[in-house]
Design a protein around this motif. Sequence first.
Motif, mmCIF file in Angstrom:
data_model
loop_
_atom_site.group_PDB
_atom_site.id
_atom_site.type_symbol
_atom_site.label_atom_id
_atom_site.label_comp_id
_atom_site.label_asym_id
_atom_site.label_seq_id
_atom_site.Cartn_x
_atom_site.Cartn_y
_atom_site.Cartn_z
ATOM 1 N N UNK A 1 0.832 -1.204 0.000
ATOM 2 C CA UNK A 1 0.000 0.000 0.000
ATOM 3 C C UNK A 1 0.868 1.255 0.000
ATOM 4 N N UNK A 2 1.974 1.229 0.751
ATOM 5 C CA UNK A 2 2.862 2.387 0.788
ATOM 6 C C UNK A 2 3.501 2.642 -0.579
ATOM 7 N N UNK B 1 7.969 13.567 -3.006
ATOM 8 C CA UNK B 1 8.817 12.994 -4.071
ATOM 9 C C UNK B 1 9.062 11.529 -3.762
ATOM 10 N N UNK B 2 9.182 10.717 -4.809
ATOM 11 C CA UNK B 2 9.508 9.295 -4.670
ATOM 12 C C UNK B 2 10.785 9.038 -5.443
ATOM 13 N N UNK B 3 11.747 8.449 -4.792
ATOM 14 C CA UNK B 3 13.061 8.257 -5.393
ATOM 15 C C UNK B 3 13.000 7.226 -6.521
ATOM 16 N N UNK C 1 12.300 5.234 -2.101
ATOM 17 C CA UNK C 1 11.978 5.864 -0.818
ATOM 18 C C UNK C 1 11.100 7.079 -1.050
ATOM 19 N N UNK C 2 10.321 7.419 -0.033
ATOM 20 C CA UNK C 2 9.380 8.531 -0.125
ATOM 21 C C UNK C 2 9.882 9.693 0.724
ATOM 22 N N UNK C 3 9.828 10.874 0.162
ATOM 23 C CA UNK C 3 10.177 12.095 0.881
ATOM 24 C C UNK C 3 8.894 12.715 1.415
ATOM 25 N N UNK C 4 8.797 12.861 2.743
ATOM 26 C CA UNK C 4 7.643 13.468 3.394
ATOM 27 C C UNK C 4 8.036 14.841 3.915
ATOM 28 N N UNK D 1 10.733 13.370 6.910
ATOM 29 C CA UNK D 1 11.125 11.966 6.918
ATOM 30 C C UNK D 1 11.397 11.509 5.499
ATOM 31 N N UNK D 2 12.453 10.697 5.345
ATOM 32 C CA UNK D 2 12.719 9.981 4.100
ATOM 33 C C UNK D 2 12.791 8.511 4.461
ATOM 34 N N UNK D 3 11.875 7.713 3.932
ATOM 35 C CA UNK D 3 11.784 6.324 4.378
ATOM 36 C C UNK D 3 11.341 5.441 3.232
ATOM 37 N N UNK D 4 11.753 4.185 3.319
ATOM 38 C CA UNK D 4 11.337 3.179 2.356
ATOM 39 C C UNK D 4 9.915 2.729 2.667
#
Length: 777
Positions: free
Chosen positions: A689-690, A715-717, A722-725, A734-737
């Motif tokens: 879902x993420x 943004x999505x790498x 990874x997603x940039x929040x 936050x930057x997280x997978x």
Amino acid sequence: MLRAVAALPRCFIGDLTVSGQPLGVHATRTDPVRVLEEMKRLAVEQLGAIPGALYRPVEQALQSPSASAESFHDQAALLVLRQHSASHVMRFRQQIAQGFDEFRTPRIRDVALMGLIDEHLIDFHLAGQRLAEILDQRYQQPLDAMKHRLIGLAAALRLESAGNPISPARLADAFVETFGDAGLPEALAGLMFRQYQQELARVLDDLYERINTLLADAGYDAVGHYAAANRAAPAAPVRSPSSLDEQVAPRYPQPPAFNSANVPAEYAAHPAHPAHPAYSHAAPASAPMPAATQHVSAELAGLRAQLRAWRTTDAPHAPHAAPAPYGYHPHRPPPPRRELRVQEVVSIASLLQPEPPDAYARALTVSGRLAEAIRAHLTEGARRLGLNPEQTRFSVDEEDAIDLVALLFESLFRTHALQDRARRLYARLVLPYVKVALVNDAMFVQPEHPARRLLDAITEACEDNSAATPQDRELLERAAAVSQRVVAEYNEDLAVFELAHAELEDLLVQQRRRTELQETRAAKATHGRERLNEARSQADTVLQRRLTAPPLTSAVANFLVTPWRHHLVQTLLRDGAESVRLADAVQLGNALVEADRLAEAGRGRELADRLLALQPAIVECLASSGLDDGAARHGMAGLVRELANPDTPRALHAAPPSDVSDEPAEEGSRLWLAGGTDTIAHDPGVAALMRRLQPGEWLRLTDAHGEAVSVRVAWISPLTSRLLLVNRRGLRVLVAAPEELAVLVGAGRLLVGAERTPFNEAMRQLKDRLDYAVGQR
């Protein structure tokens, strides 16, 4: 004015506390002062809200299809009149109370010469006299009985003579004194008089009956005279309020029909004018309800049903039971407490609106206390106006409005990162929004409602705003200024919210542009760091293969670990993994390893030829590390000296620790992984879902400090997925997978599917809270 308001309870009910005995059926002729004060309380309580109830029916009459083109002047005058509603209510109440003061202290009322009165005031006085005559005819019997009972009361007070303080003449004079200097157009004045008569007819039947009962129970009986009056004269026919309309204010013509085609631009351009497209008002009762209105009504009905079930099940938040009403006797059931009319509560809120909001600011720090603070403040305001809280109560709809506003503001503070400095700003808006909820509860379900849009704008200005920059400080100051403007100017006119929103929106547009730039910078910085980490990881893999075998001299190993690895990283970043320059750089490393083997075998001529061929590449590699041409040649010479000795010791060398790193936006706000995302326990379905999240979607994140903040996928790498929040200011949170986000969802720290606007999100949280409380989940 506030000092006068604060003094009102003393003049209204001050004498009621002289004796500890309740006033009721046990009151006797020995209590004339207390009887008079109880009469005053009843009169002020039932009559005091009439001026505030006049505006809406008059407005609907002016907007009716039968109105003519000239009615826009009356509508503009009514708009100005409504802005001073609180002062008119106060003046009218003072006039009612003054009648009882004059009963105890008779004096000659000031009479102005007719030649010194303006023509429009002459019309006002004549209309008032006509109104008094009509009411005298209608209420002849109760007024006659009250007259003789008041004579007995005056005798007990040792007064020679006194008039009826709530006679029709006195009530007509109170209206004239309240609105006589307002400069009303003739048509509007006529409508106001007619509506005033209708409101009096609705109130006086009950008021006169209660006053007569009070006097009779206190021992001032006029039954004999009353019966004689009944035998002497037939009962006057009871007319409905509508049947008396044409008898009032004969000099005032009917308002002309309204025609929007003839409205001047200066009036039609005003957002609060009926000709303006943004203006909305209640439809006539006979008009069919549009489908959109039906949907809004159904949604509001469902929300109110949930709220009332919540008040029933959630005891700490239910309205507190009031003490026994004044005059309660244990052998008789207590009289029912009268429900306050909406306009009465609105008038109370208007008088309290300018006061400091300290109680609300304190209540916002504790969830569930704001509704209590609102009720306590409104109850105290009612007491100041002479409305005994022991004999009145809020209606169910008024309770709904108070609870909805309290839950809304508490949800905003619970789900948005609002600083403490914003607490007083929001506390200042509590009473204006209670008034909006009382008269226009569509705010809770209509996205385009002006009050709703303003609250969204203020929250956007305040959320995550620590006033760190001059622009942020200016935005906070503007938000505070528009909130003060609403407090100072709002009086049931939603145009105030429109103007305040427009004023704040100018700065928010600039803020959004800065936010977009911040997001772009954050995305570029994150992408650049990911590319650097990817290049370092690839270079480390290539280096590891060269260091594991065969054994190398220290000079060659150090060259490979430092300048050559750095050269690989730079080439990967500049030219990419498929470039010719990268292949040449890798070939340089292979050639140096081969040269070391030649030196170990003592093959000096071949080694010399190899080093001469490698010299340009070695110098270029050293130069990429920041060395100039001379320093690069010096490093080349040191490498040649060590390779020239075949007996130089050789060994296997361990790879240096990786310098792949990431800088979190806030310490402790990111999950740090050991071994990659495949090693953490997460729900694969949630992770999937993420991965489907798209840029622009809003989420709710609870940071390491336990504070909820609105975040958006910026943004999505393309390298790591990874997603940039970022927050509402465009700063990286936050930057997280996707796997890391799945862990946060499982821990209850991340909520997917948050609403875009603060008001919508607060309402969603409010509904979830009600659903949970009433057991629907």
